[in-house]
Design a protein around this motif. Structure first.
Motif, short mmCIF file in Angstrom:
data_model
loop_
_atom_site.label_atom_id
_atom_site.label_comp_id
_atom_site.label_asym_id
_atom_site.label_seq_id
_atom_site.Cartn_x
_atom_site.Cartn_y
_atom_site.Cartn_z
N UNK A 74 0.82 -1.22 0.00
CA UNK A 74 0.00 0.00 0.00
C UNK A 74 0.85 1.27 0.00
N UNK A 75 2.16 1.11 0.06
CA UNK A 75 3.05 2.27 -0.02
C UNK A 75 3.36 2.93 1.31
N UNK A 76 3.08 2.27 2.43
CA UNK A 76 3.46 2.85 3.72
C UNK A 76 4.97 2.83 3.83
N UNK A 77 5.53 3.90 4.35
CA UNK A 77 6.98 3.96 4.52
C UNK A 77 7.42 3.00 5.61
N UNK A 78 8.68 2.61 5.57
CA UNK A 78 9.19 1.72 6.61
C UNK A 78 9.07 2.37 7.98
N UNK A 79 9.31 3.67 8.05
CA UNK A 79 9.18 4.38 9.33
C UNK A 79 7.76 4.28 9.86
N UNK A 80 6.77 4.44 8.97
CA UNK A 80 5.37 4.36 9.38
C UNK A 80 5.01 2.95 9.83
N UNK A 81 5.47 1.94 9.08
CA UNK A 81 5.21 0.55 9.47
C UNK A 81 5.76 0.28 10.88
N UNK A 82 6.99 0.71 11.10
CA UNK A 82 7.62 0.49 12.41
C UNK A 82 6.83 1.19 13.51
N UNK A 83 6.43 2.43 13.26
CA UNK A 83 5.70 3.20 14.25
C UNK A 83 4.34 2.58 14.56
N UNK A 84 3.57 2.25 13.52
CA UNK A 84 2.23 1.71 13.70
C UNK A 84 2.28 0.36 14.43
#
Length: 123
Positions: free
Chosen positions: A72-82
């Motif tokens: 879905x194009x989530x950044x790695x930083x966002x994946x880690x945070x979520x």
């Protein structure tokens, strides 16, 4: 609101914790269990995965979620945070700025082609 009186009463009784009924739990010794513990209990309580098959179904959810996030194009930083992962031992830049906006990337998440035909009802 009585907070100071509450704290005085705790001290008078010899209590050192502000909320004495909160105790550490589980193998990690934290106040709250990890998401996997909660999720596994939730799935079992709702008969959502077969008994006797261990943690596999619960853990597979994490892998599918991460794959869907990447697609879905989530950044790695966002994946880690979520997912609540630590940024320790990563780039020095990981410690700068607000991380909360990373959570907004969840709006991009799509489970394209997800077949839910075998999902059991919760009730």
């Amino acid at each position: 609101m009585g907070l100071l009186a509450y704290i005085d009463a705790l001290k008078a009784s010899g209590e050192t914790a502000m909320f004495p009924d909160l105790r550490v739990k589980g193998a990690r010794g934290t106040l709250f269990p990890g998401y996997g513990e909660w999720w596994g209990r939730y799935l079992k309580a709702h008969n959502a995965f077969p008994q006797g098959e261990g943690r596999k179904q619960s853990r597979e959810f994490r892998h599918h979620w991460t794959t869907a996030g990447r697609r879905s194009g989530l950044s790695e930083s966002a994946l880690e945070y979520i997912q609540g992962h630590s940024t320790a031992n990563k780039s020095a830049n990981a410690g700068y700025g607000q991380r909360a906006p990373l959570g907004y990337e969840i709006d991009k998440l799509e489970f394209a082609g997800l077949d839910l035909s075998d999902v059991r009802p919760w009730c």
